[in-house]
Motif scaffolding. Structure first.
Motif, PDB file in Angstrom:
ATOM      1  N   THR A 162     142.275  59.754  14.992  1.00  9.96           N
ATOM      2  CA  THR A 162     141.830  59.439  13.638  1.00  9.96           C
ATOM      3  C   THR A 162     142.154  57.991  13.296  1.00  9.96           C
ATOM      4  O   THR A 162     141.310  57.268  12.752  1.00  9.96           O
ATOM      5  N   LEU A 163     143.366  57.574  13.651  1.00  9.71           N
ATOM      6  CA  LEU A 163     143.751  56.190  13.355  1.00  9.71           C
ATOM      7  C   LEU A 163     142.875  55.199  14.119  1.00  9.71           C
ATOM      8  O   LEU A 163     142.458  54.184  13.572  1.00  9.71           O
ATOM      9  N   ILE A 164     142.583  55.509  15.396  1.00 13.22           N
ATOM     10  CA  ILE A 164     141.708  54.617  16.171  1.00 13.22           C
ATOM     11  C   ILE A 164     140.348  54.515  15.498  1.00 13.22           C
ATOM     12  O   ILE A 164     139.774  53.432  15.359  1.00 13.22           O
ATOM     13  N   PHE A 165     139.835  55.665  15.053  1.00 11.83           N
ATOM     14  CA  PHE A 165     138.526  55.697  14.393  1.00 11.83           C
ATOM     15  C   PHE A 165     138.539  54.799  13.165  1.00 11.83           C
ATOM     16  O   PHE A 165     137.654  53.959  12.972  1.00 11.83           O
ATOM     17  N   LEU A 166     139.584  54.957  12.322  1.00 10.79           N
ATOM     18  CA  LEU A 166     139.669  54.144  11.107  1.00 10.79           C
ATOM     19  C   LEU A 166     139.740  52.667  11.464  1.00 10.79           C
ATOM     20  O   LEU A 166     139.087  51.833  10.845  1.00 10.79           O
ATOM     21  N   PHE A 167     140.520  52.355  12.493  1.00 12.46           N
ATOM     22  CA  PHE A 167     140.660  50.962  12.897  1.00 12.46           C
ATOM     23  C   PHE A 167     139.311  50.389  13.345  1.00 12.46           C
ATOM     24  O   PHE A 167     138.942  49.273  12.966  1.00 12.46           O
ATOM     25  N   SER A 168     138.543  51.167  14.145  1.00 15.64           N
ATOM     26  CA  SER A 168     137.222  50.692  14.580  1.00 15.64           C
ATOM     27  C   SER A 168     136.316  50.477  13.379  1.00 15.64           C
ATOM     28  O   SER A 168     135.533  49.531  13.348  1.00 15.64           O
ATOM     29  N   LEU A 169     136.438  51.367  12.382  1.00 17.86           N
ATOM     30  CA  LEU A 169     135.624  51.227  11.175  1.00 17.86           C
ATOM     31  C   LEU A 169     135.910  49.901  10.492  1.00 17.86           C
ATOM     32  O   LEU A 169     134.989  49.179  10.101  1.00 17.86           O
ATOM     33  N   VAL A 170     137.204  49.580  10.360  1.00 15.19           N
ATOM     34  CA  VAL A 170     137.583  48.326   9.718  1.00 15.19           C
ATOM     35  C   VAL A 170     137.013  47.150  10.505  1.00 15.19           C
ATOM     36  O   VAL A 170     136.386  46.243   9.949  1.00 15.19           O
ATOM     37  N   LEU A 171     137.200  47.191  11.827  1.00 14.71           N
ATOM     38  CA  LEU A 171     136.707  46.120  12.681  1.00 14.71           C
ATOM     39  C   LEU A 171     135.196  45.960  12.543  1.00 14.71           C
ATOM     40  O   LEU A 171     134.668  44.855  12.463  1.00 14.71           O
ATOM     41  N   THR A 205     127.406  21.504  20.153  1.00 18.26           N
ATOM     42  CA  THR A 205     126.984  22.798  20.679  1.00 18.26           C
ATOM     43  C   THR A 205     127.858  23.927  20.165  1.00 18.26           C
ATOM     44  O   THR A 205     127.366  24.928  19.648  1.00 18.26           O
ATOM     45  N   PHE A 206     129.178  23.746  20.291  1.00 21.31           N
ATOM     46  CA  PHE A 206     130.111  24.813  19.943  1.00 21.31           C
ATOM     47  C   PHE A 206     129.951  25.331  18.514  1.00 21.31           C
ATOM     48  O   PHE A 206     129.905  26.551  18.300  1.00 21.31           O
ATOM     49  N   PRO A 207     129.841  24.441  17.499  1.00 24.39           N
ATOM     50  CA  PRO A 207     129.662  24.954  16.131  1.00 24.39           C
ATOM     51  C   PRO A 207     128.447  25.856  15.989  1.00 24.39           C
ATOM     52  O   PRO A 207     128.450  26.793  15.199  1.00 24.39           O
ATOM     53  N   ASN A 208     127.416  25.600  16.807  1.00 25.62           N
ATOM     54  CA  ASN A 208     126.223  26.441  16.759  1.00 25.62           C
ATOM     55  C   ASN A 208     126.422  27.781  17.453  1.00 25.62           C
ATOM     56  O   ASN A 208     125.616  28.690  17.303  1.00 25.62           O
ATOM     57  N   LEU A 209     127.479  27.863  18.245  1.00 30.36           N
ATOM     58  CA  LEU A 209     127.710  29.107  18.997  1.00 30.36           C
ATOM     59  C   LEU A 209     128.732  30.001  18.312  1.00 30.36           C
ATOM     60  O   LEU A 209     129.098  31.046  18.846  1.00 30.36           O
ATOM     61  N   ARG A 210     129.204  29.605  17.146  1.00 32.83           N
ATOM     62  CA  ARG A 210     130.290  30.364  16.536  1.00 32.83           C
ATOM     63  C   ARG A 210     129.901  31.818  16.266  1.00 32.83           C
ATOM     64  O   ARG A 210     130.685  32.714  16.494  1.00 32.83           O
ATOM     65  N   LEU A 211     128.671  32.025  15.790  1.00 31.25           N
ATOM     66  CA  LEU A 211     128.259  33.399  15.485  1.00 31.25           C
ATOM     67  C   LEU A 211     128.218  34.294  16.729  1.00 31.25           C
ATOM     68  O   LEU A 211     128.864  35.340  16.745  1.00 31.25           O
ATOM     69  N   PRO A 212     127.485  33.889  17.792  1.00 33.13           N
ATOM     70  CA  PRO A 212     127.508  34.761  18.981  1.00 33.13           C
ATOM     71  C   PRO A 212     128.901  34.907  19.581  1.00 33.13           C
ATOM     72  O   PRO A 212     129.234  35.980  20.099  1.00 33.13           O
ATOM     73  N   LEU A 213     129.727  33.865  19.479  1.00 35.04           N
ATOM     74  CA  LEU A 213     131.082  33.979  20.026  1.00 35.04           C
ATOM     75  C   LEU A 213     131.902  35.002  19.247  1.00 35.04           C
ATOM     76  O   LEU A 213     132.581  35.839  19.832  1.00 35.04           O
ATOM     77  N   THR A 214     131.815  34.947  17.906  1.00 34.78           N
ATOM     78  CA  THR A 214     132.566  35.913  17.105  1.00 34.78           C
ATOM     79  C   THR A 214     132.036  37.316  17.342  1.00 34.78           C
ATOM     80  O   THR A 214     132.812  38.261  17.536  1.00 34.78           O
ATOM     81  N   ALA A 215     130.705  37.447  17.302  1.00 35.94           N
ATOM     82  CA  ALA A 215     130.113  38.780  17.443  1.00 35.94           C
ATOM     83  C   ALA A 215     130.486  39.388  18.787  1.00 35.94           C
ATOM     84  O   ALA A 215     130.977  40.525  18.854  1.00 35.94           O
ATOM     85  N   SER A 216     130.293  38.626  19.872  1.00 39.28           N
ATOM     86  CA  SER A 216     130.587  39.221  21.180  1.00 39.28           C
ATOM     87  C   SER A 216     132.090  39.390  21.348  1.00 39.28           C
ATOM     88  O   SER A 216     132.540  40.334  21.994  1.00 39.28           O
ATOM     89  N   GLY A 217     132.881  38.491  20.752  1.00 42.09           N
ATOM     90  CA  GLY A 217     134.334  38.641  20.837  1.00 42.09           C
ATOM     91  C   GLY A 217     134.793  39.953  20.224  1.00 42.09           C
ATOM     92  O   GLY A 217     135.566  40.697  20.832  1.00 42.09           O
ATOM     93  N   LEU A 218     134.287  40.259  19.022  1.00 45.43           N
ATOM     94  CA  LEU A 218     134.677  41.508  18.367  1.00 45.43           C
ATOM     95  C   LEU A 218     134.210  42.721  19.155  1.00 45.43           C
ATOM     96  O   LEU A 218     134.937  43.705  19.304  1.00 45.43           O
ATOM     97  N   LEU A 219     132.979  42.631  19.678  1.00 44.68           N
ATOM     98  CA  LEU A 219     132.446  43.746  20.456  1.00 44.68           C
ATOM     99  C   LEU A 219     133.306  43.986  21.701  1.00 44.68           C
ATOM    100  O   LEU A 219     133.696  45.124  22.002  1.00 44.68           O
ATOM    101  N   ILE A 220     133.622  42.903  22.404  1.00 42.26           N
ATOM    102  CA  ILE A 220     134.420  43.029  23.626  1.00 42.26           C
ATOM    103  C   ILE A 220     135.802  43.577  23.300  1.00 42.26           C
ATOM    104  O   ILE A 220     136.331  44.426  24.016  1.00 42.26           O
TER     105      ILE A 220
END
Lengths: 262, 282
Positions: free
Chosen positions: A236-245, A179-194
């Protein structure tokens, strides 16, 4: 019709202007020697950035924010996975209420959830600190992790897990190997968003703050004391950092989707 | 295929967590709203409706609530007015650059909420960028002091913040309309206007509803933007709650107002939800 299309194009250009003008001005004035206002910008300088890098209180707040964001991602992802599995596989009385409650912080204005959490911490005599903010963010963002993971679970064919269980693997092994290997994409995506949302969160943190500030709250308290372009610089730095993320998460998503659809 | 033990072990932790850190806290707001504060500033656990009575008898609260709803309504309409044509333009008239133009609307969402509020503060202030510009161009001689610290500043800031939020669901609805529906409509002789009004618009209503509810609810509960750019005349209902939980120290009254906001929001959401379901059944 041609005429209408011209208006539509103009309207769209103006909206892009409206959306980006404040951000552009903010960045421009982070180089302004004369303070945050006035026109035209004068005495362009890197001084505010230099000041920023010597500002210990600010860096401490940055560090706090990162720590809070990381910890809330941990809480939200693990509980979100469990909550999604529960919603997907377990029937129990009150399930509809459970679903509503998990999603509620996403829809309610932050002030309500912030207040609610403040009340429980105060009545339970938990002293406010970064930990209460972590618990707050973790709880609020379970909603995001749960939605993403639940929709991924619905797309998974049950046959894979069935096969694994039939072949004698226990639930634990089945979860980690199938199960877990199939969840890697939603986990990464929601992790980055959170992670990004937590870095920026202020409405809930506002009520749960102890003596140590997160970055948004540090900026908030400085806004009252009078403003200098140092705040422009850090923004400005926060903005750039969000862009990178954002770019990283986009690339990751692309790579994952390319792999899963051969 | 899942045993009882498995089901218990996955559901125990989330159920406990949600009960303790979501369900109980929301219930505590409700409880607190029925308590009161004694004359020596102590929370007393006596149950009565006195906080709600104060809300009804003191016209100040109704006035601020009405002002907040008005600001939220204005922001929602403005955001729709800005976002809808843009979403329409991107979905139907802009095939080549669609993808990155779409990303360009989303991008400001990633600029910190606080930072965007702050940006408007530096633009609208008495010695701000806009006033500097106007004087530099000799359009005005004196700084315009009414720009910042007004309901206008709140509406402008929040419209800036929530336009991308409204854009997202509207665009999603428009982009999912099959292009052959439009061709069919044209082939059958409908004008552009009729195609829009009778085909496109009805199909985009769920997106409009989602987007505007989101913008309305989040604006209604906002307290940071009013505090940053609103001044006394731009204060909203949530600012009252914040001050009641802070210096004014009256948690029961603050909780009562929070309950009113909560109730308004939940009612609105369920009405919209029901309407949306009905609409998509058609």
């Amino acid at each position: 019709m041609k005429q209408g299309l011209h208006w539509l194009t103009l309207h769209s250009v103006l909206i892009y202007g409206f959306l980006y003008l404040p951000i552009g001005i903010l960045i421009l004035y982070s180089f302004n020697g004369q303070g945050v206002g006035g026109f035209p910008p004068k005495d362009l300088t890197f001084d505010w950035y230099r000041k920023l890098f010597q500002d210990d209180a600010l860096w401490e707040a940055v560090f706090n924010s990162f720590w809070v964001a990381l910890a809330s991602v941990g809480i939200a992802l693990s509980l979100g996975t469990l909550a999604a599995l529960t919603l997907h596989r377990v029937e129990f009385p009150g399930k509809a209420l459970f679903r509503q409650l998990v999603l509620l912080p996403l829809i309610l204005p932050g002030i309500i959830t912030g207040l609610a959490l403040l009340l429980i911490f105060v009545y339970a005599e938990v002293s406010l600190s970064l930990w209460t903010i972590i618990l707050g963010h973790g709880t609020v963002f379970i909603s995001i992790a749960t939605t993403e993971i639940f929709s991924a679970l619905q797309k998974l064919p049950p046959s894979q897990e069935e096969a694994s269980l039939d072949l004698g693997a226990n639930y634990w092994t089945t979860f980690w190997r199938v199960t877990f290997p199939n969840l890697r994409l939603p986990l990464t995506a929601s992790g980055l968003l959170i992670f990004t949302l937590s870095l920026d969160e202020i409405a809930v943190s506002f009520f749960l703050i102890g003596r140590t500030n997160t970055l948004p709250l540090e900026i908030w308290s400085r806004l009252r004391r009078g403003i200098t372009p140092e705040i422009n610089a850090v923004s400005t730095l926060i903005f750039l950092f969000s862009l990178v993320l954002l770019t990283v998460s986009y690339q990751l998503q692309q790579r994952f989707t390319n792999r899963s659809t051969p | 295929m899942y045993t009882k033990g498995y089901k218990t072990s996955i559901s125990l932790l989330p159920l406990l967590w949600v009960s303790i850190l979501l369900f109980l806290p929301y219930v505590l707001i409700l409880c607190t709203s029925f308590w009161s504060v004694s004359s020596d500033q102590v929370l007393v656990h006596t149950w009565d409706f006195s906080s709600y009575q104060q809300l009804v008898t003191n016209p100040m609260y109704g006035k601020v609530l009405f002002r907040s709803a008005k600001i939220a309504g204005t922001v929602t309409l403005l955001a729709l007015f800005l976002a809808y044509p843009l979403a329409y333009f991107l979905s139907f008239h802009c095939e080549k650059q669609q993808k990155w133009l779409y990303q360009l609307v989303i991008l400001p969402l990633w600029v910190s909420y606080l930072v965007r509020g702050y940006a408007w503060k530096t633009i609208l202030g008495g010695d701000g960028v806009l006033n500097g510009f106007l004087q530099y161009m000799h359009i005005t001689n004196e700084p315009l002091e009414f720009l910042l610290y007004s309901p206008f500043a709140v509406v402008l800031t929040l419209t800036h913040i929530y336009t991308p939020f409204v854009f997202l669901p509207v665009y999603a609805a428009l982009a999912h309309i099959p292009k052959n529906l439009l061709e069919a409509s044209h082939d059958l002789g409908a004008s552009h206007f009729n195609t829009f009004w009778k085909v496109i618009f009805p199909l985009s209503i769920p997106g409009i509803l989602t987007g505007s509810t989101f913008a309305f609810v989040l604006t209604l509960g906002d307290f940071l933007a009013p505090q940053m750019v609103g001044g006394a005349s731009g204060m909203m209902i949530s600012n009252v709650v914040v001050s009641l939980f802070g210096a004014a120290y009256n948690w029961p009254l603050g909780s009562a107002i929070a309950m009113v906001i909560l109730l308004l929001v939940v009612t609105l959401l369920s009405v919209v939800n029901r309407y949306e379901k009905k609409w998509s059944m058609k």
